[in-house]
Every structure is written in C-alpha cells, then in structure tokens.
Design a protein around this motif. Structure first.
Motif, PDB file in Angstrom:
ATOM      1  N   GLU A 156      40.476  36.796  -3.330  1.00  0.00           N
ATOM      2  CA  GLU A 156      41.499  35.900  -2.796  1.00  0.00           C
ATOM      3  C   GLU A 156      42.717  36.677  -2.307  1.00  0.00           C
ATOM      4  N   ARG A 157      43.018  37.781  -2.951  1.00  0.00           N
ATOM      5  CA  ARG A 157      44.143  38.594  -2.490  1.00  0.00           C
ATOM      6  C   ARG A 157      43.872  39.163  -1.106  1.00  0.00           C
ATOM      7  N   LEU A 158      42.642  39.603  -0.868  1.00  0.00           N
ATOM      8  CA  LEU A 158      42.292  40.098   0.458  1.00  0.00           C
ATOM      9  C   LEU A 158      42.419  38.992   1.500  1.00  0.00           C
ATOM     10  N   ALA A 185      44.845  49.080   0.293  1.00  0.00           N
ATOM     11  CA  ALA A 185      45.173  49.416  -1.092  1.00  0.00           C
ATOM     12  C   ALA A 185      44.453  48.493  -2.072  1.00  0.00           C
ATOM     13  N   ILE A 186      44.434  47.201  -1.766  1.00  0.00           N
ATOM     14  CA  ILE A 186      43.750  46.245  -2.651  1.00  0.00           C
ATOM     15  C   ILE A 186      42.252  46.497  -2.655  1.00  0.00           C
ATOM     16  N   MET A 187      41.693  46.751  -1.474  1.00  0.00           N
ATOM     17  CA  MET A 187      40.254  47.026  -1.405  1.00  0.00           C
ATOM     18  C   MET A 187      39.903  48.283  -2.191  1.00  0.00           C
ATOM     19  N   ALA A 188      40.750  49.310  -2.080  1.00  0.00           N
ATOM     20  CA  ALA A 188      40.495  50.542  -2.823  1.00  0.00           C
ATOM     21  C   ALA A 188      40.560  50.295  -4.322  1.00  0.00           C
ATOM     22  N   ALA A 189      41.537  49.496  -4.761  1.00  0.00           N
ATOM     23  CA  ALA A 189      41.669  49.191  -6.187  1.00  0.00           C
ATOM     24  C   ALA A 189      40.475  48.382  -6.690  1.00  0.00           C
ATOM     25  N   MET A 190      39.914  47.552  -5.822  1.00  0.00           N
ATOM     26  CA  MET A 190      38.753  46.740  -6.208  1.00  0.00           C
ATOM     27  C   MET A 190      37.525  47.590  -6.506  1.00  0.00           C
ATOM     28  N   SER A 191      37.540  48.848  -6.060  1.00  0.00           N
ATOM     29  CA  SER A 191      36.397  49.731  -6.315  1.00  0.00           C
ATOM     30  C   SER A 191      36.207  49.975  -7.803  1.00  0.00           C
ATOM     31  N   GLY A 192      37.312  49.870  -8.564  1.00  0.00           N
ATOM     32  CA  GLY A 192      37.240  50.139  -9.994  1.00  0.00           C
ATOM     33  C   GLY A 192      37.298  51.622 -10.329  1.00  0.00           C
ATOM     34  N   ASN A 193      37.403  52.474  -9.314  1.00  0.00           N
ATOM     35  CA  ASN A 193      37.473  53.917  -9.528  1.00  0.00           C
ATOM     36  C   ASN A 193      38.901  54.378  -9.253  1.00  0.00           C
ATOM     37  N   LYS A 230      35.112  40.411   8.424  1.00  0.00           N
ATOM     38  CA  LYS A 230      33.726  40.856   8.210  1.00  0.00           C
ATOM     39  C   LYS A 230      33.612  41.604   6.887  1.00  0.00           C
ATOM     40  N   ILE A 231      34.610  42.442   6.593  1.00  0.00           N
ATOM     41  CA  ILE A 231      34.619  43.183   5.329  1.00  0.00           C
ATOM     42  C   ILE A 231      34.729  42.227   4.149  1.00  0.00           C
ATOM     43  N   ILE A 232      35.629  41.245   4.267  1.00  0.00           N
ATOM     44  CA  ILE A 232      35.806  40.264   3.194  1.00  0.00           C
ATOM     45  C   ILE A 232      34.515  39.491   2.967  1.00  0.00           C
ATOM     46  N   LYS A 237      29.887  38.419  -0.516  1.00  0.00           N
ATOM     47  CA  LYS A 237      28.430  38.291  -0.727  1.00  0.00           C
ATOM     48  C   LYS A 237      27.872  39.454  -1.544  1.00  0.00           C
ATOM     49  N   GLN A 238      28.757  40.364  -1.937  1.00  0.00           N
ATOM     50  CA  GLN A 238      28.371  41.581  -2.652  1.00  0.00           C
ATOM     51  C   GLN A 238      27.329  42.383  -1.881  1.00  0.00           C
ATOM     52  N   ASP A 239      27.511  42.378  -0.554  1.00  0.00           N
ATOM     53  CA  ASP A 239      26.643  43.160   0.327  1.00  0.00           C
ATOM     54  C   ASP A 239      27.300  44.528   0.517  1.00  0.00           C
ATOM     55  N   ALA A 240      26.980  45.440  -0.364  1.00  0.00           N
ATOM     56  CA  ALA A 240      27.633  46.750  -0.373  1.00  0.00           C
ATOM     57  C   ALA A 240      27.378  47.524   0.913  1.00  0.00           C
ATOM     58  N   HIS A 241      26.173  47.421   1.437  1.00  0.00           N
ATOM     59  CA  HIS A 241      25.818  48.148   2.660  1.00  0.00           C
ATOM     60  C   HIS A 241      26.664  47.669   3.842  1.00  0.00           C
ATOM     61  N   LEU A 242      26.782  46.344   3.991  1.00  0.00           N
ATOM     62  CA  LEU A 242      27.562  45.787   5.097  1.00  0.00           C
ATOM     63  C   LEU A 242      29.045  46.099   4.925  1.00  0.00           C
ATOM     64  N   ALA A 243      29.546  46.051   3.699  1.00  0.00           N
ATOM     65  CA  ALA A 243      30.961  46.378   3.449  1.00  0.00           C
ATOM     66  C   ALA A 243      31.247  47.822   3.858  1.00  0.00           C
ATOM     67  N   HIS A 244      30.345  48.727   3.498  1.00  0.00           N
ATOM     68  CA  HIS A 244      30.483  50.139   3.862  1.00  0.00           C
ATOM     69  C   HIS A 244      30.508  50.300   5.372  1.00  0.00           C
ATOM     70  N   ASN A 245      29.524  49.730   6.049  1.00  0.00           N
ATOM     71  CA  ASN A 245      29.403  49.917   7.493  1.00  0.00           C
ATOM     72  C   ASN A 245      30.546  49.248   8.261  1.00  0.00           C
ATOM     73  N   SER A 246      30.987  48.087   7.796  1.00  0.00           N
ATOM     74  CA  SER A 246      32.066  47.381   8.484  1.00  0.00           C
ATOM     75  C   SER A 246      33.371  48.155   8.372  1.00  0.00           C
TER      76      SER A 246
END
Length: 273
Positions: A156-158, A185-193, A230-232, A237-246
């Motif tokens: 929701e923050r994104l 920054a929020i997307m990077a923090a969402m990585s959990g790393n 598209k990234i959101i 959808k927890q589509d890691a491949h599409l998130a990476h490519n987008s």
C-alpha cells in the motif's frame, strides 16, 4: 546487463576501466590486510555504536557529558571529543554547543552512508555511469526479493507513492525526483535484506544529489508511471521474475535517456560531498 553507452559508443561501467580496477585490486591484495593499531577514540566510538545498535541508547537520547564519559572510560577528554567527532561525521550524532548542549544520538540516513561511500568512489575515479550501472544490477534483485517478501502494508505504501507522483505538477522536477527515490527506497526495504537495501539507498542518494537539474518531460513521467504500476502489480502477485524484469526495464530506459540527453553527467567522476 544491457549495454548502456555514451554517444561515442563507450559502455558505462566497463572497459577500459577494467585493467585499472584489476591493478588496484592486485596492489591491495599483495599489501595484505595487516591491521594498524587502533586509537583509543576509535575503540570508544565503536563501543558507543554497539550500544546504539543494541538499542541500549536510542535515537534522540542525549549521551553523558564529556567529563562523565572520560571518567567511565578512564581516558582524557581529548579522546572522548575525538570519538564523538568520528560519530558526528558518520551521521550518528548531532552535537550542540553551549549551555544545555552536548551530543545527542541521531538516526543515520542512507545519505550519510552515501557521503562516506562517495569519498572512496572519488578516490577511485569512479564515474556516475559506473554508479548507474551498479544500480541497474542491484535494484532488480531487490525488486525480486520484494515480490517474495511483500506485505499488505508495504504494498500500500508503494501504491500511495505512485498516487502522489500522479499529482506532481509538471514543472516540479525536484519533487518528482524525490518521490521516485521514495518509491525505490520502500521497494528496497521490502526486500528484507538490510545490507542490499542500504547499498541501493546509498548509491541512489549519491546519484540523486547530482541530478537535481534534470528535466522530466511528460513522456518520461508517463513511461515511468507505467513501469511503477507494472512493478507494483508484479510484487502484488509475488511474481518475482516480472518484478525483476520490470525494474531492469525502468532503470535501463532511464540510463539510455541520460546517456542521450546528459552524457556529461554519466561521464563525470563521483565527487565527495
């Protein structure tokens, strides 16, 4: 990685820098990593950082006076002052002079980390093109991990950030850049790393500080918004491949635009600020 080139066809972040970097790495490896004797001030600063890290001392808390710390550590006040100065430079403390003043614990930011990193990048003659190329490799990985680890609240923050971007006036380029950095920054923090997130945020802080004069045309903004949505959607959808490519597509397009419109920025050496 896609080839991101300047007008002369030179690929940013690659040869002819390779031999220079390899030679430097070779010299460092041959010298070895023999530790030099540590100053008392550094040992004190490290102990204070440990206390902050374990939340024995929290952001906003005042530290004891110089006299109290000197007595506690059984050292002179000069060593205490040097330790506090080390921490202040690193963004861990704010020091107020005068009556009622003293050191107060401050939450360090990615800009603080970026400032220190920029010094080392400057010494190594690293360019903004190399920095941007590093982001092209790193941020898609963070997007993939964000999709794997996302929560409803973070998602929701994104969405809120993209809604903010949709309403930024076309002549307010600084606000657009600031809000885009917030999304990253929020997307990077969402990585959990935490390590990768700090690396990404630090690189972005160095980069953003130097490109404040860039004009974001309506077409650039619209294309970026499409990519952000598209990234959101991929993260949702927890589509890691599409998130990476987008994410890779978004940054790659931005770098190609930079290479075409502002090649002098990408060719410039990162300066320490």
């Amino acid at each position: 990685m896609d080839d991101i080139t300047n007008q002369g066809g030179e690929r940013f972040g690659a040869a002819p820098r390779t031999d220079q970097l390899v030679n430097r790495a070779w010299r460092e490896a041959r010298r070895g990593a023999a530790p030099s004797p540590e100053k008392v001030a550094m040992l004190i600063a490290r102990d204070l950082v440990r206390q902050i890290g374990t939340e024995q001392v929290k952001t906003g808390d005042p530290l004891p006076s110089e006299v109290e710390m000197a007595n506690s550590y059984r050292v002179g006040r000069t060593s205490i002052r040097e330790a506090l100065r080390i921490m202040e430079v690193q963004g861990l403390l704010s020091i107020k002079t005068g009556p009622g003043g003293g050191p107060t614990v401050k939450e360090p930011t990615s800009a603080d980390a970026g400032r220190m990193l920029s010094m080392h990048l400057n010494v190594r003659n690293c360019t903004f093109g190399e920095l941007a190329a590093a982001r092209l490799e790193l941020d898609p990985v963070l997007a993939r991990q964000a999709a794997e680890n996302r929560t409803t609240e973070s998602l929701e923050r994104l969405r809120d950030i993209v809604a903010m971007m949709e309403n930024i006036p076309s002549n307010n380029n600084a606000e657009w850049a600031r809000t885009a950095s917030m999304f990253n920054a929020i997307m990077a923090a969402m990585s959990g790393n935490g390590v990768l997130a700090l690396m990404s945020s630090s690189l972005r802080a160095i980069y953003a500080e130097r490109i404040g004069s860039i004009q974001y045309t309506p077409k650039i903004r619209q294309n970026s918004l499409v990519s952000y949505r598209k990234i959101i959607d991929a993260i949702s959808k927890q589509d890691a491949h599409l998130a990476h490519n987008s994410t890779h597509e978004l940054i790659s397009r931005a770098l190609k635009q930079m290479s075409r419109l502002y090649p002098e920025i990408l060719q410039a050496v990162v300066d320490w600020r």
